[in-house]
Design an enzyme around this catalytic site. Structure first.
Site, PDB file in Angstrom:
ATOM      1  N   ASP A 247       0.817  -1.210   0.000  1.00 47.64           N
ATOM      2  CA  ASP A 247       0.000   0.000   0.000  1.00 47.64           C
ATOM      3  C   ASP A 247       0.852   1.262   0.000  1.00 47.64           C
ATOM      4  OD1 ASP A 247      -2.371  -1.369  -0.080  1.00 47.64           O
ATOM      5  OD2 ASP A 247      -2.802  -1.202   2.050  1.00 47.64           O
TER       6      ASP A 247
ATOM      7  N   ASN B  77      -4.553   8.988   1.510  1.00 46.51           N
ATOM      8  CA  ASN B  77      -5.001   8.417   2.780  1.00 46.51           C
ATOM      9  C   ASN B  77      -5.340   9.480   3.818  1.00 46.51           C
ATOM     10  OD1 ASN B  77      -5.191   5.675   2.469  1.00 46.51           O
ATOM     11  ND2 ASN B  77      -3.462   5.160   3.778  1.00 46.51           N
ATOM     12  N   ASP B  78      -4.318  10.275   4.198  1.00 45.05           N
ATOM     13  CA  ASP B  78      -4.547  11.182   5.320  1.00 45.05           C
ATOM     14  C   ASP B  78      -3.486  12.254   5.421  1.00 45.05           C
ATOM     15  OD1 ASP B  78      -2.289   9.829   6.549  1.00 45.05           O
ATOM     16  OD2 ASP B  78      -3.662   8.272   7.211  1.00 45.05           O
TER      17      ASP B  78
ATOM     18  N   ARG C  76       4.778  14.902  21.983  1.00 46.11           N
ATOM     19  CA  ARG C  76       4.155  15.490  23.161  1.00 46.11           C
ATOM     20  C   ARG C  76       2.726  15.892  22.821  1.00 46.11           C
ATOM     21  NH1 ARG C  76       4.526  21.145  22.798  1.00 46.11           N
ATOM     22  NH2 ARG C  76       4.543  21.380  25.057  1.00 46.11           N
TER      23      ARG C  76
ATOM     24  N   ARG D 289      -7.009  18.792  22.842  1.00 53.07           N
ATOM     25  CA  ARG D 289      -5.728  18.558  23.496  1.00 53.07           C
ATOM     26  C   ARG D 289      -5.458  17.080  23.314  1.00 53.07           C
ATOM     27  NH1 ARG D 289      -1.876  20.754  26.205  1.00 53.07           N
ATOM     28  NH2 ARG D 289      -0.803  19.736  27.944  1.00 53.07           N
TER      29      ARG D 289
ATOM     30  N   ASP E 144      -2.535  13.950  21.247  1.00 54.13           N
ATOM     31  CA  ASP E 144      -1.201  13.657  20.711  1.00 54.13           C
ATOM     32  C   ASP E 144      -1.057  14.115  19.267  1.00 54.13           C
ATOM     33  OD1 ASP E 144      -0.520  12.564  23.106  1.00 54.13           O
ATOM     34  OD2 ASP E 144      -0.354  10.496  22.400  1.00 54.13           O
TER      35      ASP E 144
ATOM     36  N   THR F 181      -9.248   3.223   6.797  1.00 50.89           N
ATOM     37  CA  THR F 181      -8.784   1.903   7.234  1.00 50.89           C
ATOM     38  C   THR F 181      -7.294   1.909   7.561  1.00 50.89           C
ATOM     39  OG1 THR F 181      -8.473   1.258   4.910  1.00 50.89           O
ATOM     40  CG2 THR F 181     -10.558   0.657   5.956  1.00 50.89           C
TER      41      THR F 181
ATOM     42  N   TYR G 101      -4.248   4.741   9.498  1.00 51.14           N
ATOM     43  CA  TYR G 101      -3.902   5.275  10.822  1.00 51.14           C
ATOM     44  C   TYR G 101      -5.162   5.719  11.570  1.00 51.14           C
ATOM     45  CZ  TYR G 101      -0.911   7.778  14.212  1.00 51.14           C
ATOM     46  OH  TYR G 101      -0.274   8.192  15.352  1.00 51.14           O
ATOM     47  N   SER G 102      -6.121   6.275  10.860  1.00 55.99           N
ATOM     48  CA  SER G 102      -7.347   6.741  11.508  1.00 55.99           C
ATOM     49  C   SER G 102      -8.082   5.599  12.200  1.00 55.99           C
ATOM     50  CB  SER G 102      -8.267   7.415  10.475  1.00 55.99           C
ATOM     51  OG  SER G 102      -9.453   7.882  11.083  1.00 55.99           O
TER      52      SER G 102
END
Length: 290
Positions: free
Chosen positions: A75, A149-150, A159, A176, A178, A189, A191-192
């Site tokens: 991918d 994708n994103d 942080r 607030r 990461d 489908t 990282y989200s």
């Protein structure tokens, strides 16, 4: 959205050179395609072929000249090629050499059957929405990026961040967390999904705004319509902010920089075979074991 597959004369082959199997598979694919009357295009600097029916193109021409491009890899390889070819409306077809392969259509072990379907026209083109992101730094012109994708916003130091997301001028929320993911249905489908976001049909033209590990328990994903323009603003004390596209291209920004994300005017054209629906593909891939 689906469109009819046009007849191909020249098929490009792009290899993930980090995968030794891709070179072996590329030779097999070239043998098959040339034996069935197709011309083959290769990117200069990848591999050389003994066939006379092969054209070698520079980077400026490879992503626009062939009628379609066969992508040999996973991918990640397909995402890279998608961002290159979308400006020229070149369809792409992936043969998986990776793990899950959500975006790739065929498997290396079944390459002949896959190419047979492709060459016989037993396929169609599925258009996938992409994102456009503009980043405006002080005293500089805006730079534009695309993603299939994103778009990921995160601190390089891992942080927690303060991010305010606005849509068409109205505040969606102040997070607030990461970081923040703005994903397409294709990226739902990726990282989200790992960050707790929903699975969205690739036929839906929407954007998913998903905070990563938010501090507040009630923070959840937002599904936004395709015509929204998302503006991101950061706390004054934020530093080492990075914006990443499809997990591959990263740009460093400061709190003073302007970040806008919207539906791109370009799309990715994926060649799909007629033997599996998008729901079948999702069900099979999501139940796979590594």
């Amino acid at each position: 959205m689906e469109t009819e597959l046009k007849k191909f004369n020249e098929i490009g082959i792009y290899l993930n050179m980090d995968k030794p199997d891709s070179q072996v598979l590329a030779e097999k694919c070239m043998d098959y395609l040339i034996a069935h009357g197709f011309k083959v295009a290769l990117l200069e600097g990848q591999i050389r072929s003994s066939h006379n029916q092969v054209n070698y193109y520079s980077k400026t021409l490879f992503y626009r000249k062939p009628d379609c491009i066969l992508v040999l890899g996973g991918d990640g390889t397909l995402l890279f090629v998608a961002r290159k070819v979308c400006f020229y409306a070149i369809p792409i077809f992936g043969i998986n050499l990776g793990k899950l392969g959500f975006l790739t259509e065929g498997e290396a072990a079944n390459y002949e059957e896959t190419l047979s379907n492709l060459s016989s026209g037993n396929a169609y083109i599925e258009k996938r929405m992409m994102l456009s992101c503009s980043i405006k730094k002080r005293n500089e012109s805006a730079c534009f990026y695309v993603a299939l994708n994103d778009v990921l916003i995160k601190s390089r130091g891992f942080r927690m961040m303060d991010i305010e997301a606005k849509a068409n001028g109205s505040t969606i929320d102040k997070f607030r967390a990461d970081g923040l993911i703005i994903a397409t249905p294709t990226g739902s489908t990726g990282y989200s999904l790992a960050a707790g976001g929903p699975v969205v049909s690739p036929a839906a033209n929407v954007m998913i705004l998903n905070p990563i590990c938010p501090h507040r328990l009630h923070d959840r994903s937002y599904i936004l319509p395709e015509d929204e323009v998302i503006n991101l603003e950061f706390g004054d004390r934020e530093k080492d902010i990075m914006v990443t596209f499809d997990g591959q291209t990263t740009v460093s920004i400061t709190p003073e920089d302007t970040v806008k994300i919207k539906k791109a005017s370009y799309c990715t054209r994926l060649i799909r075979l007629n033997n599996m629906s998008s729901y079948d593909r999702l069900r099979v891939k999501l139940s796979c074991e590594y």
